[in-house]
Design a protein around this motif. Structure first.
Motif, PDB file in Angstrom:
ATOM      1  N   VAL A  37     -33.593  62.561  10.405  1.00 44.92           N
ATOM      2  CA  VAL A  37     -34.217  63.166  11.576  1.00 44.92           C
ATOM      3  C   VAL A  37     -35.463  62.361  11.916  1.00 44.92           C
ATOM      4  O   VAL A  37     -36.298  62.102  11.057  1.00 44.92           O
ATOM      5  CB  VAL A  37     -34.593  64.642  11.315  1.00 44.92           C
ATOM      6  N   GLU A  38     -35.573  61.953  13.162  1.00 46.01           N
ATOM      7  CA  GLU A  38     -36.766  61.243  13.615  1.00 46.01           C
ATOM      8  C   GLU A  38     -37.702  62.276  14.215  1.00 46.01           C
ATOM      9  O   GLU A  38     -37.283  63.095  15.040  1.00 46.01           O
ATOM     10  CB  GLU A  38     -36.403  60.195  14.658  1.00 46.01           C
ATOM     11  N   SER A  39     -38.950  62.249  13.813  1.00 46.12           N
ATOM     12  CA  SER A  39     -39.899  63.230  14.344  1.00 46.12           C
ATOM     13  C   SER A  39     -41.253  62.586  14.578  1.00 46.12           C
ATOM     14  O   SER A  39     -41.603  61.590  13.949  1.00 46.12           O
ATOM     15  CB  SER A  39     -40.041  64.420  13.391  1.00 46.12           C
ATOM     16  N   GLY A  40     -41.992  63.174  15.512  1.00 49.70           N
ATOM     17  CA  GLY A  40     -43.317  62.684  15.835  1.00 49.70           C
ATOM     18  C   GLY A  40     -44.199  63.818  16.319  1.00 49.70           C
ATOM     19  O   GLY A  40     -43.700  64.822  16.844  1.00 49.70           O
ATOM     20  N   TYR A  41     -45.502  63.633  16.136  1.00 51.90           N
ATOM     21  CA  TYR A  41     -46.450  64.685  16.502  1.00 51.90           C
ATOM     22  C   TYR A  41     -47.595  64.187  17.368  1.00 51.90           C
ATOM     23  O   TYR A  41     -48.447  64.964  17.757  1.00 51.90           O
ATOM     24  CB  TYR A  41     -46.995  65.361  15.238  1.00 51.90           C
ATOM     25  N   THR A  42     -47.592  62.890  17.679  1.00 49.37           N
ATOM     26  CA  THR A  42     -48.594  62.338  18.591  1.00 49.37           C
ATOM     27  C   THR A  42     -47.869  61.684  19.754  1.00 49.37           C
ATOM     28  O   THR A  42     -46.670  61.386  19.664  1.00 49.37           O
ATOM     29  CB  THR A  42     -49.471  61.272  17.896  1.00 49.37           C
ATOM     30  N   ALA A  88     -42.469  56.350  20.876  1.00 49.13           N
ATOM     31  CA  ALA A  88     -41.704  55.373  20.098  1.00 49.13           C
ATOM     32  C   ALA A  88     -40.300  55.882  19.798  1.00 49.13           C
ATOM     33  O   ALA A  88     -39.336  55.119  19.840  1.00 49.13           O
ATOM     34  CB  ALA A  88     -42.438  55.043  18.800  1.00 49.13           C
ATOM     35  N   ILE A  89     -40.170  57.158  19.518  1.00 48.88           N
ATOM     36  CA  ILE A  89     -38.860  57.725  19.186  1.00 48.88           C
ATOM     37  C   ILE A  89     -37.959  57.757  20.414  1.00 48.88           C
ATOM     38  O   ILE A  89     -36.783  57.409  20.335  1.00 48.88           O
ATOM     39  CB  ILE A  89     -39.003  59.146  18.599  1.00 48.88           C
ATOM     40  N   ILE A  90     -38.489  58.172  21.542  1.00 44.84           N
ATOM     41  CA  ILE A  90     -37.638  58.291  22.728  1.00 44.84           C
ATOM     42  C   ILE A  90     -37.571  56.989  23.510  1.00 44.84           C
ATOM     43  O   ILE A  90     -36.907  56.926  24.535  1.00 44.84           O
ATOM     44  CB  ILE A  90     -38.060  59.461  23.644  1.00 44.84           C
ATOM     45  N   ASN A  91     -38.225  55.950  23.004  1.00 42.26           N
ATOM     46  CA  ASN A  91     -38.178  54.625  23.614  1.00 42.26           C
ATOM     47  C   ASN A  91     -38.616  54.681  25.079  1.00 42.26           C
ATOM     48  O   ASN A  91     -37.956  54.176  25.957  1.00 42.26           O
ATOM     49  CB  ASN A  91     -36.784  54.014  23.484  1.00 42.26           C
ATOM     50  N   GLY A  92     -39.711  55.336  25.303  1.00 42.69           N
ATOM     51  CA  GLY A  92     -40.228  55.438  26.659  1.00 42.69           C
ATOM     52  C   GLY A  92     -41.317  56.484  26.720  1.00 42.69           C
ATOM     53  O   GLY A  92     -41.867  56.889  25.709  1.00 42.69           O
ATOM     54  N   LYS A 133     -35.434  64.399  16.819  1.00 43.18           N
ATOM     55  CA  LYS A 133     -34.093  64.127  17.345  1.00 43.18           C
ATOM     56  C   LYS A 133     -33.178  63.679  16.223  1.00 43.18           C
ATOM     57  O   LYS A 133     -33.628  63.143  15.204  1.00 43.18           O
ATOM     58  CB  LYS A 133     -34.117  63.103  18.465  1.00 43.18           C
ATOM     59  N   GLN A 134     -31.898  63.931  16.437  1.00 39.97           N
ATOM     60  CA  GLN A 134     -30.864  63.523  15.483  1.00 39.97           C
ATOM     61  C   GLN A 134     -29.605  63.221  16.274  1.00 39.97           C
ATOM     62  O   GLN A 134     -29.280  63.947  17.218  1.00 39.97           O
ATOM     63  CB  GLN A 134     -30.599  64.644  14.479  1.00 39.97           C
ATOM     64  N   ASP A 135     -28.912  62.155  15.919  1.00 38.48           N
ATOM     65  CA  ASP A 135     -27.695  61.745  16.618  1.00 38.48           C
ATOM     66  C   ASP A 135     -26.524  61.687  15.648  1.00 38.48           C
ATOM     67  O   ASP A 135     -26.669  61.233  14.507  1.00 38.48           O
ATOM     68  CB  ASP A 135     -27.894  60.360  17.244  1.00 38.48           C
ATOM     69  N   TYR A 136     -25.362  62.133  16.139  1.00 38.21           N
ATOM     70  CA  TYR A 136     -24.139  62.124  15.341  1.00 38.21           C
ATOM     71  C   TYR A 136     -23.005  61.516  16.149  1.00 38.21           C
ATOM     72  O   TYR A 136     -23.062  61.450  17.373  1.00 38.21           O
ATOM     73  CB  TYR A 136     -23.736  63.560  14.963  1.00 38.21           C
ATOM     74  N   LYS A 137     -21.936  61.108  15.453  1.00 38.22           N
ATOM     75  CA  LYS A 137     -20.730  60.631  16.128  1.00 38.22           C
ATOM     76  C   LYS A 137     -19.510  61.077  15.330  1.00 38.22           C
ATOM     77  O   LYS A 137     -19.578  61.318  14.121  1.00 38.22           O
ATOM     78  CB  LYS A 137     -20.749  59.114  16.297  1.00 38.22           C
ATOM     79  N   ARG A 138     -18.405  61.182  16.055  1.00 36.40           N
ATOM     80  CA  ARG A 138     -17.112  61.527  15.461  1.00 36.40           C
ATOM     81  C   ARG A 138     -16.047  60.889  16.344  1.00 36.40           C
ATOM     82  O   ARG A 138     -15.781  61.388  17.443  1.00 36.40           O
ATOM     83  CB  ARG A 138     -16.928  63.036  15.401  1.00 36.40           C
ATOM     84  N   GLY A 139     -15.522  59.771  15.891  1.00 36.60           N
ATOM     85  CA  GLY A 139     -14.563  59.045  16.718  1.00 36.60           C
ATOM     86  C   GLY A 139     -15.220  58.607  18.014  1.00 36.60           C
ATOM     87  O   GLY A 139     -16.243  57.930  18.013  1.00 36.60           O
ATOM     88  N   PHE A 199     -32.078  67.236  20.438  1.00 38.36           N
ATOM     89  CA  PHE A 199     -33.498  66.979  20.672  1.00 38.36           C
ATOM     90  C   PHE A 199     -34.240  68.307  20.582  1.00 38.36           C
ATOM     91  O   PHE A 199     -33.755  69.320  21.102  1.00 38.36           O
ATOM     92  CB  PHE A 199     -33.724  66.408  22.076  1.00 38.36           C
ATOM     93  N   LEU A 200     -35.405  68.300  19.978  1.00 35.28           N
ATOM     94  CA  LEU A 200     -36.209  69.521  19.875  1.00 35.28           C
ATOM     95  C   LEU A 200     -37.663  69.181  20.150  1.00 35.28           C
ATOM     96  O   LEU A 200     -38.224  68.272  19.543  1.00 35.28           O
ATOM     97  CB  LEU A 200     -36.084  70.136  18.475  1.00 35.28           C
ATOM     98  N   TRP A 201     -38.246  69.897  21.109  1.00 33.73           N
ATOM     99  CA  TRP A 201     -39.663  69.770  21.413  1.00 33.73           C
ATOM    100  C   TRP A 201     -40.369  71.048  21.008  1.00 33.73           C
ATOM    101  O   TRP A 201     -39.862  72.144  21.238  1.00 33.73           O
ATOM    102  CB  TRP A 201     -39.912  69.581  22.912  1.00 33.73           C
ATOM    103  N   GLU A 202     -41.544  70.904  20.444  1.00 36.88           N
ATOM    104  CA  GLU A 202     -42.432  72.035  20.229  1.00 36.88           C
ATOM    105  C   GLU A 202     -43.586  71.860  21.197  1.00 36.88           C
ATOM    106  O   GLU A 202     -44.243  70.815  21.213  1.00 36.88           O
ATOM    107  CB  GLU A 202     -42.967  72.070  18.800  1.00 36.88           C
ATOM    108  N   MET A 203     -43.814  72.862  22.020  1.00 38.54           N
ATOM    109  CA  MET A 203     -44.919  72.831  22.974  1.00 38.54           C
ATOM    110  C   MET A 203     -46.071  73.658  22.412  1.00 38.54           C
ATOM    111  O   MET A 203     -45.885  74.499  21.535  1.00 38.54           O
ATOM    112  CB  MET A 203     -44.451  73.385  24.320  1.00 38.54           C
TER     113      MET A 203
END
Length: 127
Positions: free
Chosen positions: A19-24, A30-34, A49-55, A62-66
């Motif tokens: 899981v990639e996470s950031g708080y600043t 950097a995580i969302i590349n933009g 954020k976390q990404d998966y694949k299956r075939g 994606f999860l944001w905390e406001m």
């Protein structure tokens, strides 16, 4: 992690393992590349954020905390309006959280959920 959901494996082609996470602002950008300026303006406190694949299918979570519920509500509306304006995507309301919507923009399905000060975005794609 791999096989958290049977048959789905982590898609590391979209970012770092785990899981990639950031708080600043810098970490989140950097995580969302933009830029996540609309979220930053409304008080983003964290992002993961976390990404998966299956075939030929992909799943992105994606999860944001406001900082506030009001900020989360504004960003829920922002996401919906942005997708409608950019692609004409039509959403259906679903019963989940405080408010939730789902839309089919083939080959991608999008869902947004707002609960308290949290916003979740789920994207599935099939090729």
């Amino acid at each position: 992690a791999d096989n958290d959901a049977k048959g789905w494996v982590e898609d590391t082609s979209t970012g770092q393992p785990g899981v990639e996470s950031g708080y600043t602002k810098v970490e989140i950008d950097a995580i969302i590349n933009g830029s996540h300026d609309p979220y930053d303006k409304e008080g983003a406190a964290g992002f993961a954020k976390q990404d998966y694949k299956r075939g030929t299918y992909t799943l992105a979570l994606f999860l944001w905390e406001m900082n506030t519920v009001a900020g989360a509500q504004k960003m829920f509306t922002y996401n919906k309006n942005r997708d409608v304006a950019s692609s004409g995507l039509s959403f259906s309301t679903i019963l989940a959280g405080d408010q939730a919507i789902i839309g089919d923009d083939k080959p991608q399905h999008k869902a947004y959920l707002q609960m308290g000060k949290y916003i979740a975005k789920i994207l599935t794609t099939y090729m």
